[in-house]
Motif scaffolding. Structure first.
Motif, PDB file in Angstrom:
ATOM      1  N   ASP A 105       0.817  -1.216   0.000  1.00 20.57           N
ATOM      2  CA  ASP A 105       0.000   0.000   0.000  1.00 20.57           C
ATOM      3  C   ASP A 105       0.847   1.260   0.000  1.00 20.57           C
ATOM      4  N   ASP A 106       2.071   1.176   0.527  1.00 18.96           N
ATOM      5  CA  ASP A 106       2.998   2.297   0.407  1.00 18.96           C
ATOM      6  C   ASP A 106       3.656   2.216  -0.963  1.00 18.96           C
ATOM      7  N   GLY A 107       3.081   2.930  -1.904  1.00 18.00           N
ATOM      8  CA  GLY A 107       3.658   2.920  -3.241  1.00 18.00           C
ATOM      9  C   GLY A 107       2.709   2.497  -4.328  1.00 18.00           C
ATOM     10  N   SER A 108       1.492   2.089  -3.987  1.00 20.72           N
ATOM     11  CA  SER A 108       0.492   1.743  -4.998  1.00 20.72           C
ATOM     12  C   SER A 108      -0.873   1.765  -4.328  1.00 20.72           C
ATOM     13  N   SER A 109      -1.927   1.591  -5.132  1.00 21.49           N
ATOM     14  CA  SER A 109      -3.287   1.669  -4.607  1.00 21.49           C
ATOM     15  C   SER A 109      -4.099   0.471  -5.070  1.00 21.49           C
ATOM     16  N   SER A 110      -5.046   0.066  -4.241  1.00 21.55           N
ATOM     17  CA  SER A 110      -5.980  -1.000  -4.611  1.00 21.55           C
ATOM     18  C   SER A 110      -7.287  -0.448  -5.164  1.00 21.55           C
ATOM     19  N   ASN A 111      -7.419   0.878  -5.221  1.00 20.80           N
ATOM     20  CA  ASN A 111      -8.630   1.517  -5.732  1.00 20.80           C
ATOM     21  C   ASN A 111      -8.512   1.677  -7.249  1.00 20.80           C
ATOM     22  N   PRO A 112      -9.403   1.051  -8.026  1.00 21.74           N
ATOM     23  CA  PRO A 112      -9.289   1.112  -9.490  1.00 21.74           C
ATOM     24  C   PRO A 112      -9.333   2.518 -10.072  1.00 21.74           C
ATOM     25  N   CYS A 113      -9.846   3.483  -9.320  1.00 28.12           N
ATOM     26  CA  CYS A 113      -9.935   4.843  -9.843  1.00 28.12           C
ATOM     27  C   CYS A 113      -8.725   5.703  -9.485  1.00 28.12           C
ATOM     28  N   ASP A 114      -7.859   5.220  -8.616  1.00 24.56           N
ATOM     29  CA  ASP A 114      -6.672   5.993  -8.240  1.00 24.56           C
ATOM     30  C   ASP A 114      -5.639   5.965  -9.360  1.00 24.56           C
ATOM     31  N   GLU A 115      -4.829   7.005  -9.413  1.00 20.94           N
ATOM     32  CA  GLU A 115      -3.804   7.095 -10.458  1.00 20.94           C
ATOM     33  C   GLU A 115      -2.754   5.993 -10.346  1.00 20.94           C
ATOM     34  N   THR A 116      -2.537   5.469  -9.142  1.00 23.49           N
ATOM     35  CA  THR A 116      -1.510   4.447  -8.941  1.00 23.49           C
ATOM     36  C   THR A 116      -2.121   3.070  -8.722  1.00 23.49           C
ATOM     37  N   TYR A 117      -3.292   2.824  -9.311  1.00 23.37           N
ATOM     38  CA  TYR A 117      -3.925   1.514  -9.172  1.00 23.37           C
ATOM     39  C   TYR A 117      -3.016   0.440  -9.756  1.00 23.37           C
ATOM     40  N   ARG A 118      -2.746  -0.586  -8.959  1.00 23.39           N
ATOM     41  CA  ARG A 118      -1.735  -1.583  -9.315  1.00 23.39           C
ATOM     42  C   ARG A 118      -2.283  -2.757 -10.120  1.00 23.39           C
ATOM     43  N   GLY A 119      -3.598  -2.808 -10.306  1.00 23.44           N
ATOM     44  CA  GLY A 119      -4.201  -3.927 -11.018  1.00 23.44           C
ATOM     45  C   GLY A 119      -4.650  -5.006 -10.064  1.00 23.44           C
ATOM     46  N   PRO A 120      -5.463  -5.965 -10.552  1.00 26.82           N
ATOM     47  CA  PRO A 120      -6.008  -7.005  -9.670  1.00 26.82           C
ATOM     48  C   PRO A 120      -4.983  -8.042  -9.233  1.00 26.82           C
ATOM     49  N   ARG A 121      -3.885  -8.170  -9.954  1.00 24.73           N
ATOM     50  CA  ARG A 121      -2.854  -9.147  -9.623  1.00 24.73           C
ATOM     51  C   ARG A 121      -1.557  -8.730 -10.314  1.00 24.73           C
ATOM     52  N   PRO A 122      -0.421  -9.296  -9.902  1.00 26.58           N
ATOM     53  CA  PRO A 122       0.847  -8.935 -10.542  1.00 26.58           C
ATOM     54  C   PRO A 122       0.839  -9.283 -12.030  1.00 26.58           C
TER      55      PRO A 122
END
Length: 592
Positions: free
Chosen positions: A302-319
């Protein structure tokens, strides 16, 4: 090209939400739904197999026009439901892409389009060009110095046509919305150097689509390299002894969205399916996945990415959920040595890369005037000590060209955590030296600054990265040659060089090797002349040209320090005059 309705039509669009429909002539007509019935029921548009095959090119063009009118109607209806400038841009862009794909099918036979690659076509004749840049290539509206995706692909195809032995284009995958992900490979295919002994460089551009400068910088770098082959000895040897892979448009879907509306500041790819069908609303809230948070190294923090699909740093559902990320990873694993890959990399991140690691990975972004190296996923831990010194030396040498500040965990210039990013992945899992450029001072960089400063500062920095790609964690710690001067008198050639060490500390030259018509990387190592230091930063040598044929020759110079670390190779051309004219002295110098 379909565009967002102008302000004057905003009243109409609000009325349409209540049931109004725009008629074909542009007037407002009442109704309860937006319908495509008249266009969809057209016998020219929806026809059987035999009837469609009998259509002539002119009929196909007319059909495409009818289809375009229908799309205008549908887009107008779709735009009504959007609530932000960014979402309007996304909606318009999706329908534009559908129109383009449909038009390509209708115009497949008898069209005036010519094929330039597997999935790329352009109109015959020059593409529109606005004010500056390379004529004949399409540019982004309002930013004439930046080529569009199609303009970039056309440039790549032209490079292959103009330099068939130096440039190749390949498709390494498709984006989320089906666009080709294309890589430009630069190397001299006729060089006798085996591929396994050539340096390897992979450089990404345009991962974040709102950053306009990086893709154009990559194109200019490729043009500069190719233009100097067989004219400049330094660029020639780099193409002879290295393989450079340039992924100029790493995020084609996002780039096309940005081309239609740069001020929407779209950052991510075109995947809008991660929010359970809900739209993202609000300033800088956007659909898509941040490709630089999607790599399978320290993913999900969470420090460095987001789990919220609308955030600019959304990391995707999986690697590595995104096809663009998977294509980049596949390219890196294909190019860089298999033996350097690291198993259980996340649990053993503290293990250093060996100093002899081959290959360099570069990711170019904007903005910040920084040179970022691992780690980025944490601000509390540095890379292991040996790698820390090596990265300091590498970024110090790069900084000599562009003036950017090194940035990493443990430095005061560290910006913020980025988990699941490319630089950490390629260092931590692929096992290669990795650096990220943050160029310029704006996402939508103005063309004056880009042309006058950014290009001139960063092409030499990228070139240096290519020069040291055989051993990027060791070579930058040596002494480099920045200027070569030749003087000839009679049958003697005098060579003078200026040297520079890493900017973090200075070293004393122990051996200065001068190779004539050969290279230090040749096997077996060819004979060479020794040059003598005159003052700490200079050296001189002489060469007897009696046995050299008249004409152009190559001098390559490499310096070793007292720790036997060899710096980057520098080459330059010099001329040997016919015997009758050898008494006439001449002077030639070349700066690097």
């Amino acid at each position: 090209m379909l565009q967002t309705p102008p302000r004057g039509q905003q009243g109409r669009t609000r009325a349409m939400r209540k049931g109004a429909v725009l008629s074909a002539d542009g007037e407002t007509a009442t109704g309860t739904t937006c319908s495509m019935a008249s266009a969809a029921d057209s016998p020219d548009l929806i026809s059987g197999g035999k009837r469609r095959r009998r259509q002539r090119p002119a009929a196909m063009v007319a059909t495409a026009i009818v289809f375009a009118a229908a799309i205008v109607l549908v887009v107008s209806c779709s735009v009504l439901a959007t609530t932000s400038r960014h979402q309007r841009a996304m909606t318009v862009w999706r329908w534009k892409r559908r129109l383009q794909l449909k038009a390509r099918m209708l115009l497949r036979r008898g069209s005036t389009l010519k094929r330039t690659s597997t999935n790329h076509r352009q109109l015959q004749g020059p593409r529109p060009w606005y004010e500056t840049g390379s004529p004949g290539y399409d540019s982004i509206r309002g930013y004439p110095c930046y080529r569009t995706v199609e303009g970039t692909f056309a440039t790549m195809d032209d490079m292959v046509e103009q330099y068939p032995n130096l440039a190749q284009v390949s498709t390494i995958g498709q984006s989320y919305l089906g666009e080709d992900i294309r890589v430009l490979k630069l190397t001299n295919s006729e060089s006798p150097i085996p591929d396994r002994r050539r340096g390897k460089m992979v450089a990404l551009f345009g991962v974040h689509s709102r950053e306009l400068g990086p893709p154009e910088l990559g194109v200019r770098f490729a043009e500069w390299l190719l233009d100097g082959f067989d004219k400049d000895a330094d660029r020639t040897w780099v193409l002879d002894y290295n393989v450079i892979h340039l992924l100029l448009i790493a995020n084609p879907d996002g780039r096309m969205i940005t081309e239609d509306n740069p001020e929407a500041y779209h950052r991510k790819n075109g995947n809008d399916k991660n929010n359970n069908g809900r739209r993202c609303s609000g300033e800088f809230r956007q659909s898509g996945v941040d490709l630089n948070r999607n790599y399978a190294f320290m993913w999900g923090l969470d420090d460095g990415s987001s789990s919220n699909p609308c955030d600019e740093t959304y990391r995707g559902p999986r690697p590595q959920s995104e096809p663009e990320t998977r294509a980049i990873v596949k390219l890196g694993r294909k190019v860089f040595p298999r033996g350097q890959r690291r198993k259980r990399a996340e649990s053993k991140y503290f293990r250093p890369l060996v100093s002899r690691s081959k290959g360099i990975f570069v990711d170019v972004h904007s903005f910040g005037n920084l040179l970022v190296f691992p780690w980025s996923w944490t601000r509390n831990e540095r890379v292991p000590g040996a790698n820390w010194d090596a990265y300091q030396q590498l970024t110090g040498k790069l900084s000599n060209y562009n003036g950017y500040d090194p940035s990493a965990s443990g430095l005061s210039t560290f910006m913020y955590e980025t988990s699941g990013d490319s630089v950490d992945y390629f260092h931590g899992k692929v096992g290669v030296a990795s650096v990220l450029f943050e160029i310029g001072d704006a996402f939508l960089q103005d063309c004056d600054t880009f042309d006058s400063t950014i290009v001139g500062d960063n092409i030499p920095a990228l070139f240096y990265a290519a020069k040291v790609s055989r051993n990027p964690l060791k070579t930058p710690g040596g002494i480099d040659v920045k200027k070569v001067t030749f003087d000839s008198s009679g049958q003697t050639l005098f060579v003078t060089i200026e040297m520079e060490g890493p900017n973090v500390f200075s070293l004393v030259a122990d051996e200065i090797m001068l190779f004539i018509d050969s290279h230090p990387y040749d096997r077996p190592t060819p004979k060479y002349e020794l040059m003598s230091p005159t003052i700490p930063s200079r050296a001189a040598g002489r060469v007897d040209t009696t046995n050299l044929a008249a004409g152009r020759h190559t001098a390559c110079i490499q310096v070793k320090d007292r720790q036997s670390v060899a710096g980057a190779v520098t080459c330059a051309y010099f001329d040997v005059r016919p015997t009758a004219n050898k008494e006439a002295s001449h002077r030639h110098s070349q700066r690097f």
